[in-house]
Write an enzyme that holds these catalytic residues in place. Sequence first.
Site, PDB file in Angstrom:
ATOM      1  N   ASP A  58       0.848  -1.188   0.000  1.00  0.00           N
ATOM      2  CA  ASP A  58       0.000   0.000   0.000  1.00  0.00           C
ATOM      3  C   ASP A  58       0.888   1.245   0.000  1.00  0.00           C
ATOM      4  O   ASP A  58       1.900   1.289   0.713  1.00  0.00           O
ATOM      5  CB  ASP A  58      -0.908  -0.011   1.231  1.00  0.00           C
ATOM      6  CG  ASP A  58      -2.019   1.007   1.156  1.00  0.00           C
ATOM      7  OD1 ASP A  58      -1.724   2.224   1.189  1.00  0.00           O
ATOM      8  OD2 ASP A  58      -3.179   0.606   1.059  1.00  0.00           O
ATOM      9  N   ASN A 108     -13.287  -2.865   2.372  1.00  0.00           N
ATOM     10  CA  ASN A 108     -14.281  -1.807   2.523  1.00  0.00           C
ATOM     11  C   ASN A 108     -15.233  -1.829   1.335  1.00  0.00           C
ATOM     12  O   ASN A 108     -14.859  -2.221   0.240  1.00  0.00           O
ATOM     13  CB  ASN A 108     -13.583  -0.450   2.595  1.00  0.00           C
ATOM     14  CG  ASN A 108     -12.625  -0.364   3.757  1.00  0.00           C
ATOM     15  OD1 ASN A 108     -12.934  -0.781   4.859  1.00  0.00           O
ATOM     16  ND2 ASN A 108     -11.446   0.168   3.511  1.00  0.00           N
ATOM     17  N   GLY A 117     -14.925   3.801   3.580  1.00  0.00           N
ATOM     18  CA  GLY A 117     -13.524   4.089   3.320  1.00  0.00           C
ATOM     19  C   GLY A 117     -12.993   3.564   2.006  1.00  0.00           C
ATOM     20  O   GLY A 117     -11.791   3.660   1.752  1.00  0.00           O
ATOM     21  N   GLN A 118     -13.858   3.016   1.148  1.00  0.00           N
ATOM     22  CA  GLN A 118     -13.379   2.548  -0.148  1.00  0.00           C
ATOM     23  C   GLN A 118     -13.072   3.760  -1.019  1.00  0.00           C
ATOM     24  O   GLN A 118     -13.943   4.583  -1.287  1.00  0.00           O
ATOM     25  CB  GLN A 118     -14.402   1.643  -0.838  1.00  0.00           C
ATOM     26  CG  GLN A 118     -13.886   1.036  -2.127  1.00  0.00           C
ATOM     27  CD  GLN A 118     -14.865   0.061  -2.775  1.00  0.00           C
ATOM     28  OE1 GLN A 118     -16.004  -0.090  -2.365  1.00  0.00           O
ATOM     29  NE2 GLN A 118     -14.395  -0.600  -3.825  1.00  0.00           N
ATOM     30  N   SER A 119     -11.824   3.869  -1.459  1.00  0.00           N
ATOM     31  CA  SER A 119     -11.435   5.002  -2.297  1.00  0.00           C
ATOM     32  C   SER A 119     -11.093   4.573  -3.718  1.00  0.00           C
ATOM     33  O   SER A 119     -11.128   5.395  -4.629  1.00  0.00           O
ATOM     34  CB  SER A 119     -10.253   5.748  -1.677  1.00  0.00           C
ATOM     35  OG  SER A 119      -9.146   4.887  -1.518  1.00  0.00           O
ATOM     36  N   HIS A 172     -10.523  -4.884  -3.089  1.00  0.00           N
ATOM     37  CA  HIS A 172      -9.180  -5.171  -2.603  1.00  0.00           C
ATOM     38  C   HIS A 172      -9.243  -5.525  -1.130  1.00  0.00           C
ATOM     39  O   HIS A 172     -10.034  -4.985  -0.374  1.00  0.00           O
ATOM     40  CB  HIS A 172      -8.218  -4.013  -2.858  1.00  0.00           C
ATOM     41  CG  HIS A 172      -8.690  -2.676  -2.393  1.00  0.00           C
ATOM     42  ND1 HIS A 172      -9.687  -1.961  -3.043  1.00  0.00           N
ATOM     43  CD2 HIS A 172      -8.304  -1.914  -1.349  1.00  0.00           C
ATOM     44  CE1 HIS A 172      -9.879  -0.809  -2.421  1.00  0.00           C
ATOM     45  NE2 HIS A 172      -9.049  -0.767  -1.384  1.00  0.00           N
ATOM     46  N   LEU A 173      -8.410  -6.455  -0.783  1.00  0.00           N
ATOM     47  CA  LEU A 173      -8.315  -6.942   0.580  1.00  0.00           C
ATOM     48  C   LEU A 173      -7.053  -6.344   1.194  1.00  0.00           C
ATOM     49  O   LEU A 173      -5.956  -6.549   0.676  1.00  0.00           O
ATOM     50  CB  LEU A 173      -8.246  -8.468   0.552  1.00  0.00           C
ATOM     51  CG  LEU A 173      -8.352  -9.233   1.842  1.00  0.00           C
ATOM     52  CD1 LEU A 173      -9.680  -8.954   2.541  1.00  0.00           C
ATOM     53  CD2 LEU A 173      -8.219 -10.727   1.550  1.00  0.00           C
ATOM     54  N   HIS A 174      -7.225  -5.572   2.267  1.00  0.00           N
ATOM     55  CA  HIS A 174      -6.085  -5.023   2.993  1.00  0.00           C
ATOM     56  C   HIS A 174      -5.571  -6.107   3.938  1.00  0.00           C
ATOM     57  O   HIS A 174      -6.353  -6.701   4.691  1.00  0.00           O
ATOM     58  CB  HIS A 174      -6.504  -3.821   3.848  1.00  0.00           C
ATOM     59  CG  HIS A 174      -6.981  -2.644   3.077  1.00  0.00           C
ATOM     60  ND1 HIS A 174      -6.186  -1.555   2.814  1.00  0.00           N
ATOM     61  CD2 HIS A 174      -8.188  -2.376   2.515  1.00  0.00           C
ATOM     62  CE1 HIS A 174      -6.870  -0.658   2.134  1.00  0.00           C
ATOM     63  NE2 HIS A 174      -8.102  -1.134   1.932  1.00  0.00           N
TER      64      HIS A 174
END
Length: 113
Positions: A29, A86, A92-94, A99-101
Site C-alpha cells: 500500500d 471496505n 472508506g473505499q477510495s 481489494h483486501l487489505h
Amino acid sequence: MDCIFCKIANKEIPARLVYEDDLVLAFEDLNPQAPVHVLVIPKKHISTSLEIDSTDNALIGIMFQAANKIAVDRNIAGKGFRMVMNCNRDAGQSVFHIHLHVLGGRLFTWPPG
C-alpha cells in the site's frame, strides 16, 4: 475504464509487488496504516463487494489464501493480522476495484476507526 488497480494488474503502472498468480496480485500500500500493509486484488475488475456473485466464489477464496500466504511470508501470522475489505465511500473505499487489505506488525484495537 480508468481503474488504477486494473492498470497495476495489467502492468501499465508500477507497484511494489509481493505476490502474483493467474487470478490475483498483491502489492504494498502506498499509504501504509501498519508496518505491514499489503493490498490483494483480483485481476478481474469487480467494483465493490456488492458486485461479487456466485461465479466469483473461488476467486474470493484465492484472495484470502494469498492474504494468508503474505501474512506467513511477512512474519505477522503468528501474532495476528487483520484483513479488511471496505465497501463504498462511507466505509472508506477510495478505489472502486475490490481489494483486501492485509495489515499487521502492530497491535490493533476494536472497534476500528
